[in-house]
Enzyme design. Structure first.
Site, PDB file in Angstrom:
ATOM      1  N   HIS A 194      10.162 -32.830 -24.189  1.00 57.35           N
ATOM      2  CA  HIS A 194       9.747 -33.637 -22.655  1.00 57.35           C
ATOM      3  C   HIS A 194       8.475 -33.118 -22.367  1.00 57.35           C
ATOM      4  O   HIS A 194       7.791 -33.559 -21.055  1.00 57.35           O
ATOM      5  CB  HIS A 194      10.844 -33.333 -21.749  1.00 57.35           C
ATOM      6  CG  HIS A 194      12.275 -33.675 -22.366  1.00 57.35           C
ATOM      7  ND1 HIS A 194      12.620 -34.984 -22.200  1.00 57.35           N
ATOM      8  CD2 HIS A 194      13.405 -33.084 -22.744  1.00 57.35           C
ATOM      9  CE1 HIS A 194      13.584 -35.073 -22.935  1.00 57.35           C
ATOM     10  NE2 HIS A 194      14.122 -33.870 -23.162  1.00 57.35           N
ATOM     11  N   LYS A 223       3.366  -2.921  -6.990  1.00 61.14           N
ATOM     12  CA  LYS A 223       4.806  -2.794  -7.363  1.00 61.14           C
ATOM     13  C   LYS A 223       5.636  -3.484  -6.233  1.00 61.14           C
ATOM     14  O   LYS A 223       6.471  -4.395  -6.516  1.00 61.14           O
ATOM     15  CB  LYS A 223       5.175  -1.286  -7.519  1.00 61.14           C
ATOM     16  CG  LYS A 223       6.744  -0.957  -7.917  1.00 61.14           C
ATOM     17  CD  LYS A 223       6.769  -1.257  -9.413  1.00 61.14           C
ATOM     18  CE  LYS A 223       8.469  -1.246  -9.694  1.00 61.14           C
ATOM     19  NZ  LYS A 223       8.653  -1.951 -10.953  1.00 61.14           N
ATOM     20  N   GLU A 272       1.615 -10.467 -16.803  1.00 61.55           N
ATOM     21  CA  GLU A 272       1.246  -9.603 -16.111  1.00 61.55           C
ATOM     22  C   GLU A 272       0.706  -8.379 -16.663  1.00 61.55           C
ATOM     23  O   GLU A 272      -0.155  -7.820 -16.173  1.00 61.55           O
ATOM     24  CB  GLU A 272       2.668  -9.172 -15.265  1.00 61.55           C
ATOM     25  CG  GLU A 272       3.397  -8.279 -15.460  1.00 61.55           C
ATOM     26  CD  GLU A 272       4.589  -7.884 -14.398  1.00 61.55           C
ATOM     27  OE1 GLU A 272       5.668  -7.972 -14.806  1.00 61.55           O
ATOM     28  OE2 GLU A 272       4.431  -7.555 -13.326  1.00 61.55           O
ATOM     29  N   ASN A 331       0.163  -0.235   6.130  1.00 64.09           N
ATOM     30  CA  ASN A 331       0.664  -0.960   5.033  1.00 64.09           C
ATOM     31  C   ASN A 331       1.277  -2.383   5.657  1.00 64.09           C
ATOM     32  O   ASN A 331       2.043  -2.222   6.766  1.00 64.09           O
ATOM     33  CB  ASN A 331       1.779  -0.420   4.265  1.00 64.09           C
ATOM     34  CG  ASN A 331       2.487  -1.246   3.345  1.00 64.09           C
ATOM     35  OD1 ASN A 331       1.813  -2.020   2.721  1.00 64.09           O
ATOM     36  ND2 ASN A 331       3.846  -1.348   3.182  1.00 64.09           N
ATOM     37  N   GLY A 332       1.046  -3.413   5.285  1.00 69.60           N
ATOM     38  CA  GLY A 332       1.474  -4.595   5.971  1.00 69.60           C
ATOM     39  C   GLY A 332       0.339  -5.646   6.273  1.00 69.60           C
ATOM     40  O   GLY A 332      -0.831  -5.523   5.986  1.00 69.60           O
ATOM     41  N   LYS A 382       6.302 -10.913 -18.303  1.00 73.75           N
ATOM     42  CA  LYS A 382       5.886  -9.909 -18.614  1.00 73.75           C
ATOM     43  C   LYS A 382       4.525  -9.899 -19.327  1.00 73.75           C
ATOM     44  O   LYS A 382       3.559  -9.123 -19.302  1.00 73.75           O
ATOM     45  CB  LYS A 382       6.995  -9.019 -19.582  1.00 73.75           C
ATOM     46  CG  LYS A 382       8.279  -8.455 -19.122  1.00 73.75           C
ATOM     47  CD  LYS A 382       8.071  -7.169 -18.246  1.00 73.75           C
ATOM     48  CE  LYS A 382       7.872  -7.325 -16.971  1.00 73.75           C
ATOM     49  NZ  LYS A 382       9.129  -7.733 -16.064  1.00 73.75           N
ATOM     50  N   ARG A 436       1.918   1.422  -5.893  1.00 78.39           N
ATOM     51  CA  ARG A 436       1.999   0.340  -4.665  1.00 78.39           C
ATOM     52  C   ARG A 436       0.634  -0.149  -4.663  1.00 78.39           C
ATOM     53  O   ARG A 436       0.580  -1.401  -3.801  1.00 78.39           O
ATOM     54  CB  ARG A 436       2.521   1.072  -3.484  1.00 78.39           C
ATOM     55  CG  ARG A 436       3.886   1.681  -3.665  1.00 78.39           C
ATOM     56  CD  ARG A 436       4.128   2.721  -2.450  1.00 78.39           C
ATOM     57  NE  ARG A 436       4.389   1.514  -1.148  1.00 78.39           N
ATOM     58  CZ  ARG A 436       5.530   0.981  -1.074  1.00 78.39           C
ATOM     59  NH1 ARG A 436       6.581   1.481  -1.849  1.00 78.39           N
ATOM     60  NH2 ARG A 436       5.764   0.079  -0.113  1.00 78.39           N
ATOM     61  N   CYS A 438       0.721  -1.036  -0.128  1.00 75.48           N
ATOM     62  CA  CYS A 438       0.044  -0.091  -0.042  1.00 75.48           C
ATOM     63  C   CYS A 438       0.816   1.219  -0.006  1.00 75.48           C
ATOM     64  O   CYS A 438       2.131   1.033   0.251  1.00 75.48           O
ATOM     65  CB  CYS A 438      -0.915   0.016   1.224  1.00 75.48           C
ATOM     66  SG  CYS A 438      -1.700  -1.321   1.365  1.00 75.48           S
ATOM     67  N   TRP A 486      -3.669  -1.858  -1.494  1.00 77.62           N
ATOM     68  CA  TRP A 486      -3.706  -3.153  -2.220  1.00 77.62           C
ATOM     69  C   TRP A 486      -4.140  -4.137  -1.211  1.00 77.62           C
ATOM     70  O   TRP A 486      -3.579  -4.428  -0.197  1.00 77.62           O
ATOM     71  CB  TRP A 486      -2.133  -3.601  -2.617  1.00 77.62           C
ATOM     72  CG  TRP A 486      -2.136  -4.799  -3.391  1.00 77.62           C
ATOM     73  CD1 TRP A 486      -2.284  -5.033  -4.730  1.00 77.62           C
ATOM     74  CD2 TRP A 486      -2.017  -6.032  -3.023  1.00 77.62           C
ATOM     75  NE1 TRP A 486      -2.312  -6.250  -5.355  1.00 77.62           N
ATOM     76  CE2 TRP A 486      -1.893  -6.959  -4.128  1.00 77.62           C
ATOM     77  CE3 TRP A 486      -1.752  -6.851  -1.631  1.00 77.62           C
ATOM     78  CZ2 TRP A 486      -1.586  -8.347  -3.947  1.00 77.62           C
ATOM     79  CZ3 TRP A 486      -1.488  -8.254  -1.690  1.00 77.62           C
ATOM     80  CH2 TRP A 486      -1.473  -8.993  -3.015  1.00 77.62           C
ATOM     81  N   GLU A 541      11.361 -14.530 -18.555  1.00 80.77           N
ATOM     82  CA  GLU A 541      11.094 -12.850 -18.190  1.00 80.77           C
ATOM     83  C   GLU A 541      10.207 -12.551 -19.331  1.00 80.77           C
ATOM     84  O   GLU A 541       9.182 -11.755 -18.864  1.00 80.77           O
ATOM     85  CB  GLU A 541      12.477 -12.036 -18.269  1.00 80.77           C
ATOM     86  CG  GLU A 541      12.073 -10.575 -18.219  1.00 80.77           C
ATOM     87  CD  GLU A 541      11.580 -10.205 -16.584  1.00 80.77           C
ATOM     88  OE1 GLU A 541      11.405 -10.973 -15.982  1.00 80.77           O
ATOM     89  OE2 GLU A 541      11.311  -9.051 -16.557  1.00 80.77           O
TER      90      GLU A 541
HETATM   91  O1  M6R Z   1      11.384  -5.177  -5.609  1.00 81.14           O
HETATM   92  P1  M6R Z   1      11.595  -6.539  -5.977  1.00 81.14           P
HETATM   93  O2  M6R Z   1      12.735  -6.588  -7.198  1.00 81.14           O
HETATM   94  O3  M6R Z   1      12.064  -7.322  -4.901  1.00 81.14           O
HETATM   95  O4  M6R Z   1      10.390  -7.225  -6.630  1.00 81.14           O
HETATM   96  C1  M6R Z   1      10.297  -8.560  -7.024  1.00 81.14           C
HETATM   97  C2  M6R Z   1       9.033  -8.793  -7.917  1.00 81.14           C
HETATM   98  O5  M6R Z   1       7.865  -8.589  -7.078  1.00 81.14           O
HETATM   99  C3  M6R Z   1       9.079  -8.162  -8.975  1.00 81.14           C
HETATM  100  O6  M6R Z   1      10.133  -8.309  -9.873  1.00 81.14           O
HETATM  101  C4  M6R Z   1       7.893  -8.320 -10.077  1.00 81.14           C
HETATM  102  O7  M6R Z   1       7.972  -9.746 -10.640  1.00 81.14           O
HETATM  103  C5  M6R Z   1       7.684  -7.312 -11.124  1.00 81.14           C
HETATM  104  N1  M6R Z   1       6.284  -6.969 -11.081  1.00 81.14           N
HETATM  105  C6  M6R Z   1       7.714  -7.971 -12.568  1.00 81.14           C
HETATM  106  O8  M6R Z   1       7.584  -7.311 -13.485  1.00 81.14           O
END
Ligand code: M6R
Length: 606
Positions: A504, A601, A488, A102-103, A485, A27, A2, A76, A481
């Site tokens: 496999h 984020k 998400e 937050n938390g 992307k 966030r 958050c 969030w 990766e």
């Molecule tokens: O802040 P961080 O690098 O520790 O975050 C890790 C993941 O949450 C972050 O890389 C997430 O997978 C991204 N949204 C991917 O684009």
């Protein structure tokens, strides 16, 4: 998860609080709310709405009272759905104390039962509301001292939290607390701030104070007092924020993600600056690498994929075994770790709970910790022996791009450093890699100059139900990766595979017209031949091949050319077209690029 902001000072609080929320919305964007302290003794003014900040802004008419202090929250959701009732701030029964959080408060059920017995009436399903009621009672027993009350309450809480509270009896005062969740103080002139990160107040001040674990910040317009939970006053550790407000703006781009993709050459150059031929003593002085017999990289999501590329480079150049672990799995399986382990947490935010906890586990068992992080003063670097900061600047889009690129660069720098220290890297190879590293920013720039046709091509696959990514060597983590992307951002089924694994099982997914992105190893290499065979295998079953390659490829239906570089460094170039594909697909499908559904984020909860 958050975003939290508090303002007290000379301006009318609504403007800086809303501005802070806009900057922190990455966030979490399930709801937003604001509470303002108006006149001493009167009820607080509060407004909150489910959904994005825009929903809240729409209902803020001229009736917002003139107030010089307030708090704001963008959520969030964890405990309780994204409704108006569950939106923060939460109030005590009298409507005079407001709290944002937050938390996760792990013992909220028992706290709530106890508070209900004492007559407190709850309006939400959140874990946070218990703390608002608890704080209200504690404040009464501490003769109206909100900071003393906060200290007492924190001792009763289990879990992770950043908390900010205001009370209408003292309109200019805001009290904050943190445990395993970020909180920074912005130091202004006749005004002060508390926020989840510095972007919330960067246009007002570049001076910030770090808060440590279990510390309480008590601020007014003219004073900042930081204490521990016993009430002992602690010294301030002030620092200057090195980037300016424009870094946190879209700067003419349609989305932050696009801007951040185009910022990659600079981010890479900044991360390399002064480090190609050796890591600065400032970086390495806190860590002794003698006798290390294993490297363990812990990370989540995109950072984990960067760690996988790191494994290839470190094992080859430093001749040491490397495990790459999903942080959330690592900490709960009680892995063997001792003082000969070098633990490398990778994190853009430096606050990812799983990564932090994995790191703490390893530290407790004697590991030496060398972090890779993008956020100065965040918890992971603070608790590490050494830190290699990536210099990506603020990354606002939820989907990570420039942070990933700079994490790759940090992996190469670390691998070279270990190779040098251990005397395992061939001198000629080292010089070659150093030269190639220096050319990376310009080569990424070259890739970016050719993305327009790729955007048009991507739109042709807009209605595909699935997209597969194939790679070998460092191209495999790049494939992972690319798939992450796409999932998400485009909400599309996507998977990354190692080319050799296809037969496999995964090859059964291929159907007529399935788009397959093939990340080709360097022209002429043994693996390029192997990959060419994998392409034939999927083509024979109807796949449409989009190849990312440094040379022409007859079997490709579509080709995206990238410049030649050292085979390990190719990951940095190959990922750029995949970022563009995911971006364009999200735009074509009408998705929210910068704030994809269900995500946030920084993942500061488990
Ligand atoms: O802040 P961080 O690098 O520790 O975050 C890790 C993941 O949450 C972050 O890389 C997430 O997978 C991204 N949204 C991917 O684009």
């Amino acid at each position: 998860m958050c975003g939290i902001v508090g303002y007290t000072g000379k301006e009318l609080a609504l403007t800086p609080v809303l501005e802070g929320l806009r900057r922190l919305e990455y966030r979490g964007y399930d709801s937003a709310g604001i509470a303002l302290a108006v006149n001493a003794g009167e009820k607080l003014w509060i407004e909150k709405r489910a959904g994005k900040l825009g929903n809240l802004e729409e209902i803020l008419g001229d009736s917002v009272p003139k107030s010089h202090s307030g708090i704001g929250h963008t959520r969030w959701a964890t405990h309780g759905g994204p409704t108006d009732e569950n939106a923060h701030p939460h109030l005590d029964n009298e409507g005079k104390l407001a709290l944002i959080h937050n938390g996760i408060i792990e013992n909220y059920i028992e706290l709530r039962a106890e508070l209900e017995k004492r007559g407190h009436v709850f309006k939400s399903e959140t874990d946070t509301e218990s703390v608002a009621h608890l704080l209200s009672d504690a404040r009464k027993s501490h003769k109206g001292d909100l900071a003393a009350a906060m200290r007492e309450v924190c001792k009763q809480l289990r879990g992770s939290f950043t908390l900010l509270a205001i009370h209408s009896d003292e309109p200019g005062r805001i009290v904050g607390a943190r445990r395993n969740s970020p909180l920074v103080v912005g130091v202004g002139d006749g005004e002060n701030f508390l926020a989840s990160d510095v972007s919330a107040f960067i246009s007002h001040t570049k001076r910030a104070l770090e808060l440590g674990q279990d510390e309480i910040a008590d601020i007014t317009a003219d004073s900042i007092v930081i204490t521990d939970l016993s009430g002992k006053v602690l010294p301030h550790n002030e620092y200057e924020i090195s980037w300016d407000a424009s870094a946190a703006e879209r700067g003419g781009y349609e989305h932050f993600m696009l801007k951040e993709i185009f910022e990659q050459p600079k981010a890479i150059a900044d991360t390399l600056l002064g480090r190609i031929t050796g890591l600065d003593g400032e970086v390495t002085k806190g860590i002794n690498l003698d006798g290390i017999d294993k490297v363990v990289i812990v990370a989540c999501g995109t950072a984990y994929n960067a760690g996988l590329v790191g494994k290839y480079a470190i094992e080859k150049w430093a001749n040491i075994s490397v495990d790459v672990e999903l942080a959330s799995e690592y900490r709960y399986r009680e892995p063997a770790v001792d003082s000969k382990t070098l633990l490398v947490p990778i994190s853009q935010s430096g606050e990812t709970m799983d990564t932090l906890m994995a790191m703490r586990y390893a530290k407790e068992h004697g590991a030496r910790v060398f972090a890779v992080c993008n956020t100065n003063g965040s918890t992971i670097p603070r608790e590490s022996d050494a830190v290699l900061y990536t210099h990506a600047g603020p990354e606002i889009a939820v989907a990570s791009t420039k942070a990933f690129e700079t994490q790759l660069v940090a992996m190469y720098l670390l691998a070279l450093h270990l190779g040098r220290v251990r005397g395992t890297i061939d001198k000629k190879l080292m010089v070659q890699i150093e030269a190639e590293l220096a050319e990376l920013p310009a080569k990424v720039e070259q890739v970016l100059e050719t993305v327009e046709p790729l955007r048009a091509l991507t739109r042709k696959f807009k209605d595909s139900t699935s997209m597969l990514f194939l790679g070998r060597h460092v191209g495999f983590p790049v494939a992972l990766e690319g798939a992450l992307k796409l999932k998400e951002l485009a909400y599309m089924h996507a998977e990354g595979f190692a080319g050799g694994e296809l037969k496999h099982g995964p090859i059964a997914l291929i159907d007529e017209g399935t788009p397959v992105i093939a990340i080709m190893p360097a022209e002429g290499s043994l693996l390029a031949e192997k990959m060419a065979s994998n392409i034939q295998e999927v083509k024979a079953r109807g796949a449409v091949i989009i190849a990312i390659a440094d040379a022409p490829l007859a079997s490709a239906d579509h080709l995206v050319r990238i410049p030649k570089t050292h085979e390990f460094l190719a990951a940095v170039l190959a990922v750029v077209p995949l970022q563009v594909i995911a971006y364009e697909m999200a735009v074509a499908r009408g998705n929210d690029v910068d704030q994809p559904r269900n995500l946030a984020k920084s993942v500061t909860v488990e």
